[in-house]
Design a protein around this motif. Structure first.
Motif, PDB file in Angstrom:
ATOM      1  N   ILE A  25      90.787 121.786 136.004  1.00  0.00           N
ATOM      2  CA  ILE A  25      91.086 123.221 135.814  1.00  0.00           C
ATOM      3  C   ILE A  25      91.500 123.515 134.372  1.00  0.00           C
ATOM      4  N   SER A  26      92.315 122.606 133.778  1.00  0.00           N
ATOM      5  CA  SER A  26      92.769 122.855 132.395  1.00  0.00           C
ATOM      6  C   SER A  26      91.572 122.968 131.443  1.00  0.00           C
ATOM      7  N   GLN A  27      90.541 122.146 131.667  1.00  0.00           N
ATOM      8  CA  GLN A  27      89.355 122.202 130.804  1.00  0.00           C
ATOM      9  C   GLN A  27      88.515 123.440 131.123  1.00  0.00           C
ATOM     10  N   GLU A  28      88.448 123.771 132.437  1.00  0.00           N
ATOM     11  CA  GLU A  28      87.647 124.936 132.848  1.00  0.00           C
ATOM     12  C   GLU A  28      88.218 126.235 132.278  1.00  0.00           C
ATOM     13  N   ILE A  29      89.557 126.336 132.248  1.00  0.00           N
ATOM     14  CA  ILE A  29      90.184 127.551 131.725  1.00  0.00           C
ATOM     15  C   ILE A  29      89.753 127.778 130.277  1.00  0.00           C
ATOM     16  N   ILE A  30      89.744 126.669 129.491  1.00  0.00           N
ATOM     17  CA  ILE A  30      89.320 126.798 128.088  1.00  0.00           C
ATOM     18  C   ILE A  30      87.868 127.284 128.032  1.00  0.00           C
ATOM     19  N   LEU A  31      87.023 126.676 128.877  1.00  0.00           N
ATOM     20  CA  LEU A  31      85.592 127.045 128.853  1.00  0.00           C
ATOM     21  C   LEU A  31      85.368 128.499 129.278  1.00  0.00           C
ATOM     22  N   GLN A  32      86.122 128.942 130.297  1.00  0.00           N
ATOM     23  CA  GLN A  32      85.902 130.293 130.821  1.00  0.00           C
ATOM     24  C   GLN A  32      86.503 131.372 129.929  1.00  0.00           C
ATOM     25  N   LYS A  33      87.714 131.098 129.405  1.00  0.00           N
ATOM     26  CA  LYS A  33      88.432 132.142 128.664  1.00  0.00           C
ATOM     27  C   LYS A  33      88.245 132.049 127.152  1.00  0.00           C
ATOM     28  N   GLY A  34      87.739 130.899 126.666  1.00  0.00           N
ATOM     29  CA  GLY A  34      87.659 130.694 125.218  1.00  0.00           C
ATOM     30  C   GLY A  34      86.470 131.355 124.561  1.00  0.00           C
ATOM     31  N   ARG A  35      86.422 131.249 123.231  1.00  0.00           N
ATOM     32  CA  ARG A  35      85.318 131.827 122.469  1.00  0.00           C
ATOM     33  C   ARG A  35      84.447 130.694 121.938  1.00  0.00           C
ATOM     34  N   GLU A  36      83.118 130.883 122.020  1.00  0.00           N
ATOM     35  CA  GLU A  36      82.207 129.828 121.595  1.00  0.00           C
ATOM     36  C   GLU A  36      81.853 130.009 120.127  1.00  0.00           C
ATOM     37  N   VAL A  37      81.967 128.926 119.338  1.00  0.00           N
ATOM     38  CA  VAL A  37      81.570 128.959 117.922  1.00  0.00           C
ATOM     39  C   VAL A  37      80.792 127.690 117.592  1.00  0.00           C
ATOM     40  N   LEU A  38      80.195 127.667 116.387  1.00  0.00           N
ATOM     41  CA  LEU A  38      79.508 126.459 115.916  1.00  0.00           C
ATOM     42  C   LEU A  38      80.318 125.855 114.783  1.00  0.00           C
ATOM     43  N   LEU A  39      80.462 124.531 114.795  1.00  0.00           N
ATOM     44  CA  LEU A  39      81.175 123.847 113.716  1.00  0.00           C
ATOM     45  C   LEU A  39      80.236 122.849 113.067  1.00  0.00           C
ATOM     46  N   LYS A  40      80.226 122.826 111.719  1.00  0.00           N
ATOM     47  CA  LYS A  40      79.385 121.859 111.015  1.00  0.00           C
ATOM     48  C   LYS A  40      79.902 120.455 111.281  1.00  0.00           C
ATOM     49  N   THR A  41      78.984 119.546 111.595  1.00  0.00           N
ATOM     50  CA  THR A  41      79.428 118.194 111.965  1.00  0.00           C
ATOM     51  C   THR A  41      78.575 117.092 111.357  1.00  0.00           C
ATOM     52  N   VAL A  42      79.212 115.923 111.186  1.00  0.00           N
ATOM     53  CA  VAL A  42      78.506 114.731 110.705  1.00  0.00           C
ATOM     54  C   VAL A  42      78.788 113.633 111.737  1.00  0.00           C
ATOM     55  N   PRO A  43      77.739 112.938 112.263  1.00  0.00           N
ATOM     56  CA  PRO A  43      78.004 111.905 113.275  1.00  0.00           C
ATOM     57  C   PRO A  43      78.507 110.604 112.658  1.00  0.00           C
ATOM     58  N   VAL A  44      79.291 109.882 113.369  1.00  0.00           N
ATOM     59  CA  VAL A  44      79.702 108.567 112.893  1.00  0.00           C
ATOM     60  C   VAL A  44      79.211 107.448 113.851  1.00  0.00           C
ATOM     61  N   ASP A  45      79.460 107.236 115.298  1.00  0.00           N
ATOM     62  CA  ASP A  45      78.885 106.152 116.173  1.00  0.00           C
ATOM     63  C   ASP A  45      79.247 105.978 117.680  1.00  0.00           C
ATOM     64  N   PRO A  46      79.616 104.837 118.479  1.00  0.00           N
ATOM     65  CA  PRO A  46      79.114 103.975 119.583  1.00  0.00           C
ATOM     66  C   PRO A  46      79.565 104.133 121.063  1.00  0.00           C
ATOM     67  N   ARG A  47      80.487 103.360 121.630  1.00  0.00           N
ATOM     68  CA  ARG A  47      80.603 103.216 123.101  1.00  0.00           C
ATOM     69  C   ARG A  47      82.044 103.145 123.605  1.00  0.00           C
ATOM     70  N   ASP A  48      82.349 103.941 124.634  1.00  0.00           N
ATOM     71  CA  ASP A  48      83.686 103.942 125.231  1.00  0.00           C
ATOM     72  C   ASP A  48      83.691 102.904 126.351  1.00  0.00           C
ATOM     73  N   ILE A  49      84.818 102.225 126.567  1.00  0.00           N
ATOM     74  CA  ILE A  49      84.789 101.110 127.527  1.00  0.00           C
ATOM     75  C   ILE A  49      84.539 101.551 128.963  1.00  0.00           C
ATOM     76  N   THR A  50      84.890 102.778 129.306  1.00  0.00           N
ATOM     77  CA  THR A  50      84.631 103.190 130.692  1.00  0.00           C
ATOM     78  C   THR A  50      83.597 104.291 130.820  1.00  0.00           C
ATOM     79  N   ARG A  51      83.289 104.962 129.705  1.00  0.00           N
ATOM     80  CA  ARG A  51      82.432 106.135 129.859  1.00  0.00           C
ATOM     81  C   ARG A  51      81.067 106.022 129.197  1.00  0.00           C
ATOM     82  N   GLY A  52      80.769 104.876 128.611  1.00  0.00           N
ATOM     83  CA  GLY A  52      79.438 104.670 128.069  1.00  0.00           C
ATOM     84  C   GLY A  52      79.242 105.174 126.658  1.00  0.00           C
TER      85      GLY A  52
END
Lengths: 172, 384
Positions: A25-52
């Protein structure tokens, strides 16, 4: 004894359910009530031990200007954002106090840009939106694509308290 | 045991019939025990494989999941249902249908893995930062009651791993002031916390096996930090931050509370000594974090004293409660300590042939002495 165990088991299930519900719910509230914007990004890399696989992202707004010496490691920082006509956000000001309601801002924490660096001037900000999880085998492809285009954009939803949820990454 | 029964028969203490019956029963018991062990192994491996399967399936974020991704709640609901079903299934099998107790335990272990996988799914869906300490912490909180209520060794081990990972990830997320956070601060905090949690009176009195497991892991973490300290000490720690000082203070307070709420009893005398030793160790840690300059020789001296106390504790505890595992851990600690110091000092100040010969003889004698003591204890256990 049997009743006690059943009772404990029910309490555990309710406890688990509450954690899952609160987390979601805490994440959903942000998604439902928040404002969507674009942020410039640069990727760096790899793998989380439980989430791939995930792409580790760094943002243009992540680097704290060197003249901001009054910011210390682990301090909370608020980056006030200006949004242009293409919905791309850029920082207008870094503040230590929470901006007034009505302003668009994103909340972060001052960290080292490089975990083991000993330089006291090496300061970056983490906003909690630095990991983008992707299908297995796609992290490298996405990284490569983003690096070839110099940068990409992260689609982010920000609520009125500056909490952000990353919902996607796209090329320039 | 079989030899002893034959001896009793030979001495005329029991008849031949009685001897035959006892031997047959022992044989039957052994077969039963072997079958049970095989069952436990199969169920545990099955539970781990299923858990890993679910985690890698989720990690893959693959095409099947794309169907579920059409609505992000579907994935969470599905994972939650599988987790709750595994848990409640295990509980029901354990309580109502006692035909498959091992399967019941395996299902409960599986649910403890699946609840972590469920939190991971939520983290993945909302792109919450990777390797998050919050995720590890809530996973830990979720499985601790299981470890204690169902007395599951596997879940207990998982809880120790999660507790250590939570601390490591938490400090990993902070901006570290010094490298010694990893070599000194975190191992001492992990060790002290595990040891202190194990000494909480409710845990200590009702779940002694879990306490022991926590204590052994905690002692090993503290021991290796002390070994590092006997070899190298920084001139100043000065980590004057809430994140370093508050946890040390909190664990000191917890130790004081453990002592204050202890119940009288044979084992609780040990709790008194352990709490006292813990408070002393953590107070020195606090002093080291606060002091602007550290006297290296003093710290090295203290580290040596602390190791000797720790090893003495191990032997004392092991022989007092006749526990071979603790004695083995204490044996290893003593051997490593002697070897490290012997190599450190002996290599520089002794003739090289003498170094090897003397070292070999000392270790041989020490090994024989410890082996003899341990065998005597094992013999005592068998007789009892």
């Amino acid at each position: 004894m049997k009743e006690n165990m059943e009772k404990s088991a029910k309490i555990i299930v309710i406890f688990w359910f509450l954690i899952i519900a609160l987390f979601t719910i805490s994440q959903e509230i942000i998604l439902q009530k928040g404002r969507e914007v674009l942020l410039k990004t640069v990727p760096v890399d790899p793998r989380d031990i439980t989430r791939g696989e995930y792409v580790n992202l760094s943002y243009e707004i992540s680097r704290l200007p060197s003249y901001k010496e009054n910011f210390h490691y682990n301090d909370t920082v608020y980056a006030k954002l200006d949004v242009d006509s293409k919905n791309i956000a850029s920082v207008s000001k870094f503040e230590q106090t929470k901006p007034q309601l009505g302003n668009l801002f994103i909340k972060g924490k001052v960290t080292r840009c490089n975990g083991f660096s000993t330089s006291t001037k090496d300061k970056c900000i983490k906003f909690g939106i630095e990991s983008y999880f992707v299908k297995e085998g796609e992290a490298r492809k996405l990284e490569y694509a983003l690096q070839n285009k110099d940068w990409g954009y992260a689609r982010v939803v920000i609520d009125k308290n500056g909490n952000a949820v990353l919902i996607g990454v796209e090329g320039r | 045991m079989e030899n002893r029964i034959l001896k009793w028969q030979k001495d005329g203490l029991i008849t031949e019939d009685a001897s035959r019956q006892m031997l047959a029963e022992i044989k039957e018991e052994k077969i039963k025990l072997r079958k049970t062990r095989i069952n436990i192994t199969i169920y545990t491996i099955a539970a781990i494989l299923l858990g890993l399967g679910v985690i890698t399936f989720i990690s893959a974020n693959d095409w099947i999941l794309e169907l579920l991704n059409s609505n992000r709640f579907l994935k969470i609901i599905l994972m939650s249902l599988v987790t709750f079903a595994s848990f409640m299934g295990g509980v029901k099998l354990k309580e109502e249908n006692k035909k498959f107790p091992k399967l019941a335990n395996a299902l409960i272990v599986l649910s403890s893995i699946l609840i972590g996988a469920t939190y991971s799914v939520i983290g993945q869906i909302y792109n919450i930062n990777a390797n998050s300490s919050l995720l590890m912490f809530i996973w830990l909180l979720s499985i601790l009651p299981l470890a204690y209520i169902f007395k599951s060794y596997a879940i207990n081990v998982l809880s120790i791993i999660l507790m250590i990972l939570t601390i490591i990830f938490f400090y990993g997320e902070l901006s570290l002031d010094k490298f010694l956070v990893w070599t000194i601060f975190i191992p001492v905090m992990c060790g002290s916390l595990l040891y202190t949690v194990a000494n909480i009176p409710v845990v200590l009195n009702k779940y002694n096996d879990f306490s022991l497991c926590y204590k052994i892991v905690g002692s090993v973490a503290i021991y290796f930090t002390l070994i590092v300290l006997t070899c190298s000490v920084e001139k100043s720690y000065q980590m004057l931050s809430f994140y370093y000082l508050a946890p040390v203070l909190a664990v000191i307070v917890l130790n004081v509370l453990n002592y204050a709420f202890k119940k009288d009893g044979k084992e609780n005398d040990l709790l008194y000594k352990e709490s006292f030793a813990g408070i002393i160790l953590l107070s020195f840690m606090l002093a080291a974090l606060l002091a602007p300059v550290i006297n290296s020789s003093f710290v090295i001296f203290l580290a040596n004293v602390a190791i000797i106390v720790l090893v003495a504790f191990g032997f004392n505890y092991g022989y007092k409660f006749e526990n071979e595992n603790i004695i083995s851990v204490a044996n290893w600690m003593l051997t490593i300590y002697v070897a490290v110091n012997y190599c450190r000092w002996g290599w520089n100040y002794m003739n090289k042939s003498l170094f090897f010969i003397f070292g070999g003889v000392v270790l041989l004698v020490l090994g024989m002495y410890l082996e003899k003591k341990k065998k005597a204890l094992a013999g005592l256990g068998k007789e009892g």
